[in-house]
Structures are given as structure tokens and as C-alpha cells.
Design an enzyme around this catalytic site. Structure first.
Site: not given
Ligand code: NOJ
Length: 877
Positions: A280
Site C-alpha cells: 500500500d
Molecule cells: C492508500 C489506500 O489504502 C489504498 O487503498 C489505495 O489504493 C492507495 N492509497 C493508492 O491511492
């Protein structure tokens, strides 16, 4: 490699053993044990040809080209996010959110959120939503769509991001994920199953620096992990999902992105995942550690603190492979997994160029925004319209999700001739514009989506008041959440009160809520409960419409005599208006069902899911899943706590009967599934460390400030190569470099042992619309009750399958088919580390009906017979 095209950037369980084949559970210890090495892919039949092509391509890459494709180009570095390897013809990949469409761009559809799609209990609509999102993603040039989300599963009712997924049940989430992934990937777009795992609350999810704010640890025992939280991931892998994203939080003590048990052990070995695993955003905390633990792609490439041109991989991964810390076969495997997914989805044949930029709405803008102020400019947005007629499926889902909790005196549907008095700011779109708050980080006007990265920019928002005024003439709207002074109502007058409850991602705090609903709790926002009570004190006919991310406590007003009807409209996206008026005025019957339970009080759920971790200074907070299997209706049923509205509840304007059920054995089960297949065709990667020259930056290459590159200087590259000869990396405890060929016994195919999906029983039931006046769609929900005394503590009932009928006219019937797999009748046995049918052909009961507390048909697995009954399986105190 070098000519890196302007890239873009947007932007840890259980146990394993030290021996390769035996694993033990660490339920009581909450400690993620080591699992090494990272299993190679390519041994699953469905992927053989993609892996063969990928290996060939990766074999032709230099060292720096391989490391280059394993990370993003840096946060805010342009309109795509991932590095290319141009010389060999591997393009940059564009990775983009959201959970309900394509994020931060124009000319797209804002689909209803996952929770809304879940509330339809309609597999076909779940699929169609995925297909439409996939088409839009492809049209914008998105190679990798960052969804669907099934983690959080919905364990904590106040959890911030539950609405991105499909409901508080593993099977509902699994089916939601499967149908979405099918729809997305049929368009040639790689879907991403996320977040692995235990991201059940937003606050303190993420480590921001080493000591000040460590991420919480989701402490999950082995059985709970398998039977609840991993279940939808298994289904996603079985569906062939091309990518997976780890979570921010720790799992059983270890950060998800360096949790070898989770990635190597569960995802890649037990579930046989063949795609690539990404972090993530900004969650990677170790370079070599995460590589060894099975991570394949670092996104967006930066370490915890971004925008300094640093990375834990890129040039550092190049260094780590040259100096022998990260084995070359691990890098070869990472790169091959990424390229194999690209081949698997046919993206080598043709794929649209990315034609939008999440950093600006202008046509021309900085090609590398993070290189400010020195970025070259160029065309970054082409405004390609991709909506086609997707408003139709979006509206159908929003409409079919609307869940009628109560309808006293058959107040609904209402005639459009009646005088309507509409209250609540939630009825009308935000007057500053529906996109006035970035990532919808405010709750102003109609609530169509939660907030955070899982959101899409509206081209329009069909709000309820607009749609009501289109159908009805005598409409008075009070755009306020404070009950105004109103003329004395007549008996004919109807009050419609709009209330909301919002939540989202932790980078935004909205009205005191830090992502999770920590401030509002399960009460309506903006004094919505007071508004309902005031309207109920004045009018005799009150309809409440709630746009909500999840369960609300309704007790302040639900029993008031004039609150006759309540509709949960969930989060409808752009089609909030007409979808609602179709139900309000009766052109269709409501057919949504609750994808979670609504309790009388917040504390009706166990403290471990009610309480949010609200402090994280210094010590990693511990989020221990002490309730085990008992979340949502599983808990209420076990404790005999009557919910206000049960999981699966949802009324219609008509009535349905469930009769003439049948059950047939299709496969003779055994205690254990047949032995798994051995891995065949595991790729053989080279361990040879290439010449250090392959890591050196070409002399004439002009770099961009802060952009992430995979090269080293000549002297650094040489020094790294020298180090390989003189020192050895201190590998983690339990590290092994030898690929396992047969373990674990529960694996063997995508999703696990293929035999787990053997269809064991087929059931059918005839659903009849027994009403006289209205057509409607019925939900058939199938819950399994394990035999008494089967040796395992199992929830009273568990959802295992569901179907929705077509729209049935009064008197019309439909035979609905339900299927149960071996896995549906199994429990996870922590000793054998396998799925076990505790009583083969035993006294299982399969309950069928329209809600978890309205099950009027029971089928007996041992007798292969069914009967209608008035005595359901759930008994409340
Ligand atoms: C953080 C989020 O937790 C995730 O779900 C997302 O895909 C990414 N940021 C990219 O924006």
C-alpha cells in the site's frame, strides 16, 4: 532502460514451521513466523503460457531494468505510476484507484460503493458493475485498477473503509470480489485484491516514522483468519486476480509488507497466487526484508517519508542484488510476476495509452509534478469520455440496493399527488458542487460516497430532491438539518427526512471523525436523529431515508408511531435520485438487503469490535481479534442478542413464499479433500549476479529531480559487487533459499486445493410472488448450520450462497438454484492445517429464506430432504 517515459506516480500471522512441509498454528501467540523463500509462480496451468513469455522477456533485461519495473517512479511524479523497461518493450503501467470507478479524473461514472452493490445480493449486478468499471479503467489507460477491497471485511461497525467492500460476511465479500474481478479482468485490466489483511480500522493503521507512531497489530488466530478474513482473498485468487495489495497495519506483530508468513506462506504458497504483490502507498518499511518476504512491487516507490528522491528499492534493490543480499532469483521472480500479469491480461497485444493525470484538471500541466518547479510541461489530460451508458447499471444497482427496514400501514409507496415535506441537507447535492471537497472529504449535501482514495469525481450528481420534484408537484423542501417552522400538517401530508452517516480514509478528519466513525459513532450526523424526532412529533406520516456507510443505531426514533417507513439507501454514487424515487413512488419494489446487522445498541457487539484503538504513541497498539469467528450476526446469534434488523433483512412491497425445496448430493465428500496436486513447472531462475556494469547509469542520461531511478553510480555498483565476495547478509531466522515443491497441504491450485470448490450439494427452491399488487425481486439466502457436537465450535448459521430472482409479477414463480462446495461445509483445522468436513454426510442443515432471521425452509444434508418450517435456527433470549 533508461529512457524512462514520463512516469507517473500517484501516487504482515500465523505460523509456519521451520521445516518446509509442516506448519503449526500460533493462534495463542499472535506471532507471524518466518516463511521462506518466496514461492515462484508459473506452476498453475492457467498461467503457464504467460509465465513462459514473461520469463523470456525478463531474461532479456539488464539488472537495472529488472529493478526498475518493481517500483513506482515516486509520489506525484506524473500521470502513471510505475517504471517501464522500454528497451525490451515493457511499458510503464498506470495504477489507479478507486473502489467505485476511476479516481481523480473526468468523464467517468461514479458507481455505487461496494457496500451498496453488496446490498443488492445480486451476483449479476455485481458482475456488471465490475465490467463497467473495467471498461472505464481501460478507456482511461489504467493497466492496474486498485480494487476490489475486501479488507476491511467489516468487523468493526465504526471502521472507516467498510463501505469500499461488500458487507460484514466473508461469503458476501468473496462473491462481491469474484464478480468484480471477473468483470474488470474481462476488459483486460488487472484487478487488485486489497488490503492483505486486518485493516479493520483506520486510526493508527500506518507507521509514519519508526518510533513515534507505529502501526497497530491485527492479532488474528489461524482459524479465524482462514474462515473469515482470508476467505475472500482465496476466492479472488481462484478467480485469477492479477495483483494484490498488502495492508498498512501489522499482522500478528509484523508489518504486512514484510510479513513472510502472510505473503509467502498464505498468499503465494497456500493460495497459489500467481500475480504480483504491491505495497500500500508509503507502507514499505524495509528493503531487503520486504523483498525476502515476497513483496514484488513498491508503490509509489518512496519510503515512509516521500519526495526526497529516496527509495527502499530502485537503486537500493539494485545495490542489494549486486551485493548478494537479495538473491537474484528473488528479483527474477518479482519481475516475472509483474510481466506475467501483464501478459495474462493480454496487455501486450494492445492497451490504450494513459490519457489523464490525477494531479491536475488542465489539459497541459507538469509532466512530473513532484519535480516542482522544474518539471517540463506537456499535455496530460485528454478528457476521454468513457461513461457510455453505465449510468443505467449504476442506477439499477443504487435502486436494487435500497433496503426497506420498515413499512407500517403500507405508507410506501406513496402517490406522487400527496403533499410532500422534505427535510435534511442530505436531500440535495452540496451547493458548492459535488466535488467541492477533495476525495469527498466532507459530508455536505447528498452523501453518495464515503471519503478517501476509494472515491470518484462526479460529472453530475442526480440528487434526491431533484428527482422528487420531477415526479411530484406538491413538494416543499427545507434544506436544513434543524427542524424548521412548518405549516400545520394535514393527515395527507408526508414528511421525508434525509439523514446521513459518513466515514473514510484516515488521511482526512471529517467533523471530528478520523476515518473511522470515532466521533459520530453509530448515530446519524448533523443531529439527524433529532431531525427525525422533530418531524415525527409534527407529522403522522414520516419516511426516513438514510445514506450511510454502515450500520446506524435507530433506537431514538424507530418505534415512534409516525415513523412509518425507513429506507437505507446506502451510498448510491451519482444515481442517488431516480433510483430512490422509483422506490418511493412505487414503480419498483425495494429489493435490497442489509449487508450487516443493525443492533439496538452499539454495545450489543463485543467490545473487541466496538472499541477503536485510539492511541498509538510509542507502543504498537494491539488490535486483538478475541471475538474470533463471532462478528456481526455470528456474534448476535451466539449470544442470543436480538438485533433491531438482522443481517440480510429487507422488505418488499410484495410478499414471497419459499416452497418445494430440494437437495441433491453431487460429490461424495470425505473428511479431508483429496490430496493436492504437486507443483509442476516451477520456473528455474538464475541465481547469477550480473556484471555490475548493468547497474550503472548511462553517461548521457538526464535525470529529473526527485524521480526514482534504479541505477547506481559506477563506484557504488563496483563496491556492491565487491561486497558480495566478502560479506554475507544476515538473513532472518528461519530463512531458507530452497523452493518448496509440495507444501502446504491445503494448497495446490489458485485459491487453495482445487477440490475445495467441488460442488457438494445442489439445492433448489421455488420462490413465488404471493402478493396481488406489486412485482418484486426476492433474495434467496442460504445459511449452513453445522451438525451439533461436531467437535468444532461453529457459528449458529453462516451465509454460504445467495441468489436474487428476476422481477416476479404477482403470482409468478421462479426456481432458484443454490450450490454448496466442499469448503462451505468445512472448518479450518489448525492442527492438520487443512479444511475438514467434521461430519461427512452429517446432520448439517441448510436454511433458505429472505434474511438471516427469516429462514422458512430447511434442507437436511444427511436425509437429503427439505421441509418448510416456522421454527428458524436462531433463538434469541
Ligand atoms: C492508500 C489506500 O489504502 C489504498 O487503498 C489505495 O489504493 C492507495 N492509497 C493508492 O491511492
Amino acid at each position: 532502460m533508461g529512457v524512462a517515459k514520463l512516469a507517473l506516480a500517484l501516487l504482515h500471522v500465523v505460523a509456519v514451521a521451520s521445516t518446509p512441509t509442516v506448519r503449526r498454528a500460533t493462534a495463542s501467540e499472535y506471532k507471524a513466523l518466518p516463511y521462506y523463500p518466496a514461492p515462484f509462480g508459473g506452476w498453475v496451468d492457467e498461467w503457464t503460457s504467460s509465465y513462459a513469455k514473461a520469463k523470456k522477456l525478463v531474461d532479456s533485461m539488464t539488472l537495472a531494468e529488472k529493478t526498475n519495473i518493481t517500483a513506482g517512479t515516486g509520489l506525484f511524479m506524473g500521470y502513471v505510476q510505475h517504471n517501464a523497461s522500454d528497451r525490451v518493450g515493457f511499458p510503464q503501467l498506470c495504477l489507479n484507484d478507486a473502489a467505485n470507478g476511476v479516481r481523480q479524473t473526468d468523464n467517468v461514472t461514479v458507481f455505487p460503493d461496494g457496500i451498496t452493490a453488496g446490498a443488492t445480493f445480486d451476483k449479476n449486478l455485481l458482475y456488471q458493475r465490475g465490467a463497467a468499471i473495467g471498461k472505464e479503467a481501460r478507456g482511461k489507460g489504467v493497466n492496474v485498477w486498485l480494487g476490489p477491497s475486501v479488507g476491511p471485511l467489516g468487523r468493526k461497525p465504526k471502521g472507516g473503509r467498510n463501505w469500499e467492500g461488500f458487507g460484514a460476511d466473508p461469503v458476501l465479500q468473496a462473491v462481491g470480489a469474484r464478480q468484480t474481478i471477473k468483470g474488470i479482468q474481462e476488459q483486460g485490466v488487472i484487478a487488485t485484491i486489497k488490503h492483505l489483511i486486518g485493516n479493520e480500522q483506520e486510526m493508527y493503521r500506518r507507521q509514519t516514522t519508526d518510533v513515534v507512531s507505529p502501526a497497530y497489530s491485527a492479532n488474528i488466530d489461524d482459524r479465524t483468519l482462514h474462515e473469515l478474513y482470508l476467505w475472500p482473498f482465496a476466492e479472488a485468487v481462484r478467480t485469477g486476480v492479477g495483483a494484490a495489495m498488502t495492508a498498512y497495519n501489522r499482522v500478528n506483530g509484523t508489518t504486512s509488507s514484510e510479513n513472510s508468513y502472510l505473503i509467502n506462506g498464505l498468499l503465494k504458497d497456500e493460495l497459489g497466487f500467481q500475480g504480483f504483490v504491491m505495497t500500500d502507498w508509503l507502507s514499505q518499511i524495509t528493503g531487503v526484508g520486504s523483498a525476502l518476504a515476497g513483496m514484488d512491487m513498491s508503490m509509489p516507490g518512496d519510503p515512509l517519508i516521500p519526495l526526497f528522491g529516496n527509495s527502499l528499492w530502485m537503486h537500493e534493490l539494485t545495490r542489494a542484488t549486486l551485493n548478494g543480499s537479495v538473491p537474484m532469483d528473488r528479483l527474477n521472480d518479482m519481475a516475472t510476476r509483474i510481466v506475467a500479469s501483464w501478459y495474462q491480461l493480454g496487455q501486450d497485444r494492445s492497451f490504450p495509452e494513459v490519457n489523464f493525470d490525477t494531479n491536475t484538471k488542465n489539459a497541459v500541466g507538469p509532466l512530473y509534478p513532484a519535480a516542482w518547479p522544474n518539471s517540463p510541461q506537456g499535455t496530460v489530460n485528454k478528457f476521454v469520455a468513457v461513461q457510455a451508458d453505465h449510468d443505467k447499471v449504476a442506477r439499477q444497482i443504487a435502486q436494487d440496493a435500497i433496503t426497506m427496514l420498515k413499512n407500517k400501514d403500507e405508507l410506501l409507496p406513496i402517490s406522487a399527488d400527496r403533499p410532500l415535506y422534505v427535510f435534511g441537507t442530505g436531500a440535495q447535492a452540496n451547493s458548492d458542487g459535488p466535488n467541492a471537497c477533495a476525495d469527498r472529504n466532507c459530508n455536505k449535501g447528498t452523501l453518495g460516497q464515503g471519503w478517501g482514495s476509494g472515491t470518484v469525481d462526479y460529472m453530475y450528481l442526480d440528487d434526491p430532491i431533484g428527482a422528487i420534484k420531477e415526479e411530484a408537484e406538491k413538494v416543499t423542501f427545507y434544506n436544513t438539518d434543524k427542524f424548521p417552522s412548518v405549516p400545520k400538517p394535514t393527515e395527507d401530508d408526508v414528511a421525508i427526512v434525509f439523514i446521513t452517516s459518513d466515514s473514510g480514509e484516515n488521511q482526512y478528519t471529517v467533523e471530528g471523525n478520523h476515518g473511522d466513525r470515532d466521533a459520530s459513532r453509530l448515530n446519524a450526523w448533523h443531529n439527524g436523529d433529532a431531525l427525525v424526532k422533530a418531524a415525527a412529533a409534527k407529522y403522522t406520516n414520516v419516511i426516513v431515508v438514510a445514506h450511510t456507510v454502515g450500520p446506524l443505531v435507530l433506537e431514538e426514533w424507530i418505534d415512534l408511531p409516525s415513523v412509518k417507513s425507513v429506507l437505507i439507501a446506502h451510498l448510491p454514487g451519482q444515481e442517488a435520485g431516480k433510483s430512490l424515487t422509483n422506490v418511493l413512488f412505487g414503480s419498483v419494489s425495494p429489493s435490497g438487503h442489509l449487508p450487516y446487522s443493525i443492533t439496538h445498541a452499539e454495545d450489543d457487539m463485543p467490545a473487541s469490535v466496538v472499541d477503536l484503538i485510539d492511541s498509538g504513541f510509542i507502543d504498537p497498539p494491539q488490535d486483538t481479534y478475541s471475538e474470533g469467528l463471532y462478528i456481526d450476526y455470528r456474534w448476535l446469534n451466539k449470544e442470543k442478542i436480538r438485533p433491531r434488523y438482522a443481517f440480510g433483512h429487507g422488505l418488499s412491497y410484495t410478499n414471497f413464499s419459499y416452497t418445494k425445496a430440494t437437495i441433491k448430493k453431487v460429490t461424495q465428500l470425505d473428511t479431508y479433500p483429496p490430496s493436492r496436486q504437486d507443483k509442476e513447472g516451477v520456473l528455474d531462475y538464475s541465481q547469477d549476479i550480473p556484471d555490475y556494469q548493468e547497474a550503472v547509469k548511462p553517461k548521457d542520461f538526464k535525470t529529473i529531480w526527485r524521480y526514482l531511478y534504479s541505477w547506481l553510480s559506477e563506484s557504488d555498483a563496483k563496491a556492491a559487487a565487491e561486497k558480495a565476495k566478502t560479506s554475507k547478509y544476515n538473513y532472518p531466522d528461519g530463512y531458507s533459499a530452497t523452493q518448496k515443491t509440495v507444501s502446504p497441504r491445503a494448497g495446490g491450485a489458485q485459491g487453495g486445493n482445487a477440490a475445495l470448490w467441488d460442488e457438494a450439494y445442489h439445492l433448489s427452491v421455488v420462490v413465488t410472488n404471493t402478493g396481488k399488487d406489486f412485482s418484486g425481486k426476492a433474495s434467496v439466502q442460504a445459511y449452513v448450520q453445522f451438525p451439533d457436537g461436531n467437535g468444532y465450535d461453529t457459528p449458529v448459521i453462516q451465509l454460504r450462497d445467495f441468489e436474487k430472482t428476476a422481477e416476479l409479477a404477482p403470482g409468478e414463480k421462479e426456481e432458484v438454484k443454490i450450490s454448496l462446495t466442499r469448503k462451505d461445509l468445512s472448518v479450518w483445522d489448525v492442527k492438520t492445517q487443512d479444511w475438514v468436513v467434521p461430519e461427512v454426510d452429517g446432520a448439517y442443515k441448510v436454511w433458505l429464506g429472505g434474511a438471516s432471521d427469516d429462514l422458512t425452509v430447511v434442507c437436511y444434508v444427511d436425509e437429503l430432504s427439505c421441509e418448510e418450517t416456522t421454527k428458524g435456527p436462531v433463538v434469541y433470549a
